[in-house]
Write a protein that holds these residues in place. Structure first.
Motif, short mmCIF file in Angstrom:
data_model
loop_
_atom_site.label_atom_id
_atom_site.label_comp_id
_atom_site.label_asym_id
_atom_site.label_seq_id
_atom_site.Cartn_x
_atom_site.Cartn_y
_atom_site.Cartn_z
N GLY A 100 -39.11 -40.40 73.06
CA GLY A 100 -37.86 -40.56 73.81
C GLY A 100 -37.37 -39.29 74.47
N ALA A 101 -37.92 -38.13 74.12
CA ALA A 101 -37.47 -36.87 74.74
C ALA A 101 -37.98 -36.80 76.17
N GLN A 102 -37.10 -36.46 77.09
CA GLN A 102 -37.49 -36.32 78.49
C GLN A 102 -37.98 -34.90 78.81
N SER A 103 -37.63 -33.96 77.95
CA SER A 103 -37.99 -32.56 78.19
C SER A 103 -38.33 -31.90 76.86
N LEU A 104 -39.61 -31.59 76.67
CA LEU A 104 -39.99 -30.91 75.44
C LEU A 104 -41.13 -29.93 75.72
N VAL A 105 -41.20 -28.92 74.88
CA VAL A 105 -42.27 -27.93 74.94
C VAL A 105 -42.94 -27.93 73.58
N CYS A 106 -44.24 -28.20 73.59
CA CYS A 106 -45.02 -28.21 72.34
C CYS A 106 -45.82 -26.91 72.29
N VAL A 107 -45.52 -26.05 71.32
CA VAL A 107 -46.16 -24.74 71.19
C VAL A 107 -47.11 -24.77 70.01
N PHE A 108 -48.39 -24.53 70.26
CA PHE A 108 -49.38 -24.51 69.18
C PHE A 108 -49.87 -23.09 68.98
N ALA A 131 -40.72 -15.03 69.18
CA ALA A 131 -39.35 -15.31 69.63
C ALA A 131 -39.12 -14.80 71.04
N ILE A 132 -39.67 -13.65 71.38
CA ILE A 132 -39.56 -13.13 72.75
C ILE A 132 -40.16 -14.13 73.73
N MET A 133 -41.32 -14.65 73.38
CA MET A 133 -41.97 -15.65 74.24
C MET A 133 -41.12 -16.91 74.35
N LEU A 134 -40.63 -17.42 73.22
CA LEU A 134 -39.84 -18.66 73.24
C LEU A 134 -38.53 -18.48 74.00
N ALA A 135 -37.91 -17.32 73.88
CA ALA A 135 -36.67 -17.08 74.63
C ALA A 135 -36.92 -17.18 76.13
N SER A 136 -38.06 -16.68 76.58
CA SER A 136 -38.40 -16.77 78.00
C SER A 136 -38.63 -18.22 78.41
N VAL A 137 -39.34 -18.97 77.58
CA VAL A 137 -39.60 -20.38 77.87
C VAL A 137 -38.28 -21.16 77.94
N ILE A 138 -37.41 -20.92 76.98
CA ILE A 138 -36.12 -21.63 76.93
C ILE A 138 -35.28 -21.31 78.16
N ALA A 139 -35.26 -20.03 78.56
CA ALA A 139 -34.45 -19.63 79.71
C ALA A 139 -34.95 -20.25 81.00
N VAL A 140 -36.25 -20.45 81.12
CA VAL A 140 -36.82 -21.00 82.35
C VAL A 140 -36.79 -22.53 82.37
N VAL A 200 -29.36 -15.44 71.60
CA VAL A 200 -29.85 -14.72 72.78
C VAL A 200 -30.25 -15.64 73.93
N VAL A 201 -30.24 -16.96 73.73
CA VAL A 201 -30.62 -17.89 74.80
C VAL A 201 -29.38 -18.61 75.32
N PRO A 202 -29.41 -19.06 76.57
CA PRO A 202 -28.22 -19.70 77.15
C PRO A 202 -27.91 -21.06 76.56
N ALA A 203 -28.93 -21.79 76.09
CA ALA A 203 -28.72 -23.11 75.48
C ALA A 203 -29.82 -23.30 74.45
N MET A 204 -29.43 -23.58 73.21
CA MET A 204 -30.40 -23.65 72.11
C MET A 204 -30.97 -25.06 71.99
#
Length: 406
Positions: free
Chosen positions: A211-219, A327-336, A366-370
């Motif tokens: 049901g999620a319209q927007s997700l990032v799967c990190v392996f 976390a540095i990588m994920l913060a960039s992904v979340i921001a974009v 540190v991210v605009p929306a968690m």
């Protein structure tokens, strides 16, 4: 006759109908039309095709107040026929190959697991893939399961339209026409995608991301990669390299270098890197509980995280450093991307809540929306089930094009 826009639209509508019937067993034609914005005639025609092909089953049910407004036949409930056919899904991990025969509901009937990199030789890895498919087909035949297609997730940059592996460093595959090789050998429609893209597909289709319209799967395993679902669709990028987050540069000093095999972040925070860093620093911590693992030559990243959670100083230092990089990588992904959800999988994710909570603590201020952060619900079956789901979608599309060309 050629397949143009009407045929593409029909394929999309068929897939949407199948997905909604799968997600809401017992749905009516009236509700399908309302939810998807399709006319009664379109719903009737496409559902009729699906019933004729054995993909959908209908049963009579008691009419609702909404149904009574429509005259004529008694209302019917629609269900996906999970046993209409079966598919083979293969997840080619950098360390292990996982293969399965599954039905349309993702229920696994046959499963195999074996090492995927004998001697690190490209031709041997390909040969082992052939052997795995043959074994799965033999077991499917023995069980009476009709296999209609094969989905394969490869660890690297792939061109899914051509079924080609552009670059898979774990196998040293470059420009490999994998689909062509498999179809020539097994005479079954074959669909090739990046393995983490398929893991994201699997989590959205069968797992925690339903049901999620927007997700990032990190392996996070032998390498580090991400699959992106944006607005409900798999996003690949203009060079099919979207999600290659193992190449993120987490600090300035790491610029102006060449990363020919694995990416910068993978060298710092993938599973082998975590274990290597602990071994390199073991001399500074003679009392570490990791020393027996190191001396036996079998230390893994999960051992490091487990010991860190128990308070071992060496393990804590290495694990905290790895989580900083991640976390540095994920913060960039979340921001974009601003996803609804991040799903963590791979061998390193077996660290469980310790990893998830560590990343949440680092990110939430540190991210605009968690986004929500979850562990994979499918574990090491995410890729193989994603390969099955992807093959279902692509096989249906192939059937639709063939129908249009008649």
């Amino acid at each position: 006759m050629h397949a143009g826009r009407p045929e593409i639209l029909e394929r999309i509508n068929r897939s949407a109908i199948l997905q909604l019937i799968r997600e809401q067993p017992g749905i009516s034609r009236v509700e399908l039309g309302r939810r998807l914005g399709l006319s009664p005639a379109t719903v009737t025609r496409l559902v009729g095709q699906l019933i004729e092909e054995g993909l959908v089953i209908e049963r009579e049910r008691a009419p609702s107040s909404e149904d009574r407004r429509f005259s004529g036949r008694r209302p019917r409930s629609l269900y996906l026929n999970h046993e209409a056919y079966h598919l083979i899904g293969i997840d080619l991990g950098g360390t292990y190959l996982v293969g399965a025969v599954a039905n349309l509901n993702g229920e696994i009937r046959v499963e195999i697991r074996r090492p995927s990199r004998p001697n690190g030789r490209p031709e041997e890895a390909l040969g082992q893939l052939f052997e795995a498919i043959e074994a799965l087909l033999e077991q499917a035949r023995a069980g009476g399961y009709a296999v209609r297609g094969i989905g394969i997730g490869a660890p690297g940059v792939t061109d899914p339209t051509a079924g080609r592996v552009i670059w898979a460093p774990a196998f040293q595959w470059r420009d490999l026409p994998l689909r062509e090789e498999i179809e020539r050998r097994f005479h079954l429609p074959t669909f090739v995608e990046n393995d983490v893209n398929l893991a994201a597909f699997g989590e959205r289709w069968f797992g925690i991301g339903r049901g999620a319209q927007s997700l990032v799967c990190v392996f996070i395993g032998t390498g580090i990669g991400a699959g992106l679902i944006l607005n409900g669709e798999l996003y690949r990028g203009s060079h099919y390299a979207a999600g290659e987050i193992g190449y993120v540069i987490p600090e300035r000093s790491l610029l102006h270098q060449t990363y020919e095999t694995f990416g910068c972040l993978e060298i710092l925070a993938a599973g082998p890197a975590i274990a290597r860093r602990a071994m390199e620093r073991a001399g500074e911590f003679p009392e570490s509980v990791l020393r027996p693992f190191i001396e036996a030559g079998r230390l893994e990243a999960t051992d490091v995280f487990r010991a860190a959670e128990a308070g071992d100083p060496l393990a804590a230092q290495v694990a905290e450093e790895a989580m900083d990089y991640l976390a540095i990588m994920l913060a960039s992904v979340i921001a974009v991307v601003d996803p609804e959800m991040i799903v963590l999988g791979g061998g390193v994710a077996r660290a469980g809540p310790y990893l998830v909570n560590g990343l949440r603590r680092r990110l939430e201020r540190v991210v605009p929306a968690m986004p929500e952060i979850h562990l994979s619900a499918l574990g090491d079956r995410a890729g193989v089930l994603g390969a099955v789901a992807y093959a279902i979608f692509e096989l249906e599309g192939l059937m639709q094009v063939r129908r249009a060309l008649r």
